[in-house]
Write an enzyme that holds these catalytic residues in place. Structure first.
Site, PDB file in Angstrom:
ATOM      1  N   LYS A  16      69.006  14.613  40.262  1.00 14.08           N
ATOM      2  CA  LYS A  16      70.047  14.725  39.740  1.00 14.08           C
ATOM      3  C   LYS A  16      71.260  15.603  39.638  1.00 14.08           C
ATOM      4  O   LYS A  16      71.606  16.470  41.344  1.00 14.08           O
ATOM      5  CB  LYS A  16      69.601  15.464  38.318  1.00 14.08           C
ATOM      6  CG  LYS A  16      68.213  14.366  37.684  1.00 14.08           C
ATOM      7  CD  LYS A  16      67.615  15.062  35.988  1.00 14.08           C
ATOM      8  CE  LYS A  16      66.412  14.511  35.470  1.00 14.08           C
ATOM      9  NZ  LYS A  16      66.016  15.433  34.678  1.00 14.08           N
ATOM     10  N   PHE A  64      68.456  17.514  21.614  1.00 17.80           N
ATOM     11  CA  PHE A  64      69.293  18.009  22.717  1.00 17.80           C
ATOM     12  C   PHE A  64      69.650  16.778  23.897  1.00 17.80           C
ATOM     13  O   PHE A  64      70.258  16.156  24.543  1.00 17.80           O
ATOM     14  CB  PHE A  64      68.655  18.480  24.232  1.00 17.80           C
ATOM     15  CG  PHE A  64      67.481  18.234  24.328  1.00 17.80           C
ATOM     16  CD1 PHE A  64      67.217  17.400  25.455  1.00 17.80           C
ATOM     17  CD2 PHE A  64      66.086  18.226  23.597  1.00 17.80           C
ATOM     18  CE1 PHE A  64      65.742  16.665  25.550  1.00 17.80           C
ATOM     19  CE2 PHE A  64      64.697  18.034  24.131  1.00 17.80           C
ATOM     20  CZ  PHE A  64      64.563  16.620  24.918  1.00 17.80           C
ATOM     21  N   ARG A  97      55.107  12.421  40.875  1.00 19.40           N
ATOM     22  CA  ARG A  97      55.059  13.188  39.567  1.00 19.40           C
ATOM     23  C   ARG A  97      54.975  14.688  40.289  1.00 19.40           C
ATOM     24  O   ARG A  97      55.008  16.044  40.133  1.00 19.40           O
ATOM     25  CB  ARG A  97      54.314  13.051  39.056  1.00 19.40           C
ATOM     26  CG  ARG A  97      54.720  11.714  37.999  1.00 19.40           C
ATOM     27  CD  ARG A  97      56.134  12.516  37.512  1.00 19.40           C
ATOM     28  NE  ARG A  97      56.242  13.215  35.560  1.00 19.40           N
ATOM     29  CZ  ARG A  97      57.063  13.239  35.123  1.00 19.40           C
ATOM     30  NH1 ARG A  97      58.192  12.767  34.971  1.00 19.40           N
ATOM     31  NH2 ARG A  97      56.371  14.236  34.161  1.00 19.40           N
ATOM     32  N   THR A 103      57.741  19.019  33.803  1.00 18.58           N
ATOM     33  CA  THR A 103      59.111  19.020  33.210  1.00 18.58           C
ATOM     34  C   THR A 103      60.065  20.213  32.414  1.00 18.58           C
ATOM     35  O   THR A 103      60.794  20.223  33.364  1.00 18.58           O
ATOM     36  CB  THR A 103      58.843  18.040  31.782  1.00 18.58           C
ATOM     37  OG1 THR A 103      58.418  16.959  32.328  1.00 18.58           O
ATOM     38  CG2 THR A 103      60.635  18.266  30.978  1.00 18.58           C
ATOM     39  N   ARG A 114      60.235  21.349  40.562  1.00 23.95           N
ATOM     40  CA  ARG A 114      60.608  21.646  39.703  1.00 23.95           C
ATOM     41  C   ARG A 114      60.581  23.511  39.590  1.00 23.95           C
ATOM     42  O   ARG A 114      61.876  24.500  39.251  1.00 23.95           O
ATOM     43  CB  ARG A 114      60.675  21.034  38.411  1.00 23.95           C
ATOM     44  CG  ARG A 114      61.843  19.561  38.683  1.00 23.95           C
ATOM     45  CD  ARG A 114      60.349  18.928  37.774  1.00 23.95           C
ATOM     46  NE  ARG A 114      61.558  17.412  36.941  1.00 23.95           N
ATOM     47  CZ  ARG A 114      61.539  16.531  36.279  1.00 23.95           C
ATOM     48  NH1 ARG A 114      59.522  16.639  35.836  1.00 23.95           N
ATOM     49  NH2 ARG A 114      61.521  15.737  35.872  1.00 23.95           N
ATOM     50  N   ASN A 128      66.043  20.629  35.556  1.00 28.72           N
ATOM     51  CA  ASN A 128      64.611  20.099  36.419  1.00 28.72           C
ATOM     52  C   ASN A 128      65.187  19.110  38.448  1.00 28.72           C
ATOM     53  O   ASN A 128      64.291  18.544  38.362  1.00 28.72           O
ATOM     54  CB  ASN A 128      63.407  19.719  35.478  1.00 28.72           C
ATOM     55  CG  ASN A 128      63.867  18.644  35.052  1.00 28.72           C
ATOM     56  OD1 ASN A 128      65.154  18.074  35.540  1.00 28.72           O
ATOM     57  ND2 ASN A 128      63.015  18.130  33.745  1.00 28.72           N
ATOM     58  N   HIS A 131      64.480  12.814  38.888  1.00 31.64           N
ATOM     59  CA  HIS A 131      63.466  12.358  37.881  1.00 31.64           C
ATOM     60  C   HIS A 131      62.574  11.668  39.208  1.00 31.64           C
ATOM     61  O   HIS A 131      62.920  11.324  39.722  1.00 31.64           O
ATOM     62  CB  HIS A 131      65.019  11.698  36.632  1.00 31.64           C
ATOM     63  CG  HIS A 131      63.624  10.144  36.494  1.00 31.64           C
ATOM     64  ND1 HIS A 131      63.518  10.832  35.147  1.00 31.64           N
ATOM     65  CD2 HIS A 131      63.079   9.250  37.213  1.00 31.64           C
ATOM     66  CE1 HIS A 131      62.837   9.706  34.121  1.00 31.64           C
ATOM     67  NE2 HIS A 131      62.567   8.713  35.684  1.00 31.64           N
TER      68      HIS A 131
HETATM   69  O1  CDP Z   1      61.326  14.247  33.500  1.00 31.64           O
HETATM   70  P1  CDP Z   1      60.125  14.109  32.522  1.00 31.64           P
HETATM   71  O2  CDP Z   1      59.656  12.536  32.905  1.00 31.64           O
HETATM   72  O3  CDP Z   1      59.119  14.672  32.805  1.00 31.64           O
HETATM   73  O4  CDP Z   1      60.624  14.560  31.092  1.00 31.64           O
HETATM   74  P2  CDP Z   1      60.538  14.359  29.419  1.00 31.64           P
HETATM   75  O5  CDP Z   1      59.857  14.742  28.590  1.00 31.64           O
HETATM   76  O6  CDP Z   1      60.648  12.353  30.103  1.00 31.64           O
HETATM   77  O7  CDP Z   1      62.332  14.514  29.144  1.00 31.64           O
HETATM   78  C1  CDP Z   1      63.303  13.585  30.202  1.00 31.64           C
HETATM   79  C2  CDP Z   1      63.900  14.745  30.501  1.00 31.64           C
HETATM   80  O8  CDP Z   1      65.107  15.752  29.303  1.00 31.64           O
HETATM   81  C3  CDP Z   1      63.809  16.391  30.910  1.00 31.64           C
HETATM   82  O9  CDP Z   1      63.467  15.990  32.603  1.00 31.64           O
HETATM   83  C4  CDP Z   1      64.445  17.155  31.012  1.00 31.64           C
HETATM   84  O10 CDP Z   1      65.569  17.497  32.068  1.00 31.64           O
HETATM   85  C5  CDP Z   1      65.102  16.528  29.198  1.00 31.64           C
HETATM   86  N1  CDP Z   1      64.842  17.614  28.780  1.00 31.64           N
HETATM   87  C6  CDP Z   1      64.814  18.514  28.120  1.00 31.64           C
HETATM   88  O11 CDP Z   1      65.752  19.497  28.620  1.00 31.64           O
HETATM   89  N2  CDP Z   1      63.514  19.577  27.203  1.00 31.64           N
HETATM   90  C7  CDP Z   1      62.831  18.988  26.891  1.00 31.64           C
HETATM   91  N3  CDP Z   1      62.149  19.979  25.777  1.00 31.64           N
HETATM   92  C8  CDP Z   1      62.569  18.545  26.952  1.00 31.64           C
HETATM   93  C9  CDP Z   1      62.950  17.605  28.474  1.00 31.64           C
HETATM   94 MG    MG Z   2      60.192  11.048  31.268  1.00 36.91          MG
END
Ligand code: CDP
Ligand code: MG
Length: 173
Positions: A16, A64, A97, A103, A114, A128, A131
């Site tokens: 990212k 967000f 992962r 996350t 991360r 983070n 992705h």
């Molecule tokens: O990236 P990941 O699959 O771990 O998490 P996701 O639940 O699919 O969320 C996508 C992205 O949204 C995250 O990688 C974060 O950058 C952002 N996010 C956030 O800013 N705040 C949250 N509470 C959840 C996600």
């Molecule tokens: Mg995700």
């Protein structure tokens, strides 16, 4: 032994814009090389709003969401690009992962990517640095979104040959 045999999988990895701004590409690639997975596709992408919104379409209702789209487009880091890659091999999804970490970078294991390099902004967005797809169906959707079949050096999904006429595209002059 009744150990479940490993599945050959593919997974989408994005470095990212915060990862690029922090010069973490080498570091992230080195960490991911511990998995012994193969990189079978890679490119630098300037992310349009449409691509960002499609990539994160499951987050559409989150408060967000707009911030997240700006983040992926690089508007928060003055780095309007991401590095997109496909990692391929045994248990690719879980292995990547695992190294990526949770996350929320504050909850991610300190030794994970991360956990090491992510942060939460004052607005509460999780920056983070990378992705990684979470399961096989997400990986398929995301790889097909970010890559054309001929940009991937192994056959991951069925393809078909289409004659596309009068398609305008840029070629070397
Ligand atoms: O990236 P990941 O699959 O771990 O998490 P996701 O639940 O699919 O969320 C996508 C992205 O949204 C995250 O990688 C974060 O950058 C952002 N996010 C956030 O800013 N705040 C949250 N509470 C959840 C996600
Ligand atoms: Mg995700």
């Amino acid at each position: 032994m009744s150990e479940k045999s490993e599945m050959i999988q593919q997974t989408l990895v994005l470095i990212k814009p915060d990862g690029l701004k922090k010069s973490l590409t080498g570091n992230i690639l080195t960490r991911l090389s511990e998995t012994k997975l193969e990189i079978v596709a890679a490119k630098i992408v300037r992310v349009t709003r449409a691509l960002a919104e499609e990539h994160y379409r499951s987050m559409k209702d989150k408060p967000f969401f707009e911030e997240l789209i700006q983040y992926l487009k690089g508007e928060l880091h003055d780095r309007r690009k991401v590095i997109a890659m496909v990692y391929w091999g045994p248990d690719a999804i879980q292995k990547v992962r695992q190294l990526a970490g949770a996350t929320n970078p504050e909850e991610a294991e300190a030794t994970s990517i991360r956990g090491s390099f992510g942060r939460i902004t004052t607005k509460g967005l999780y920056e983070n640095v990378l992705h990684a797809s979470t399961d096989e169906s997400e990986a398929e959707r995301e790889i097909k979104l970010w890559f054309e079949p001929d940009e991937v050096i192994v056959d991951l999904y069925p393809t078909e040959t289409k004659t596309i006429e009068k398609e305008k595209r840029q070629v070397w002059a």
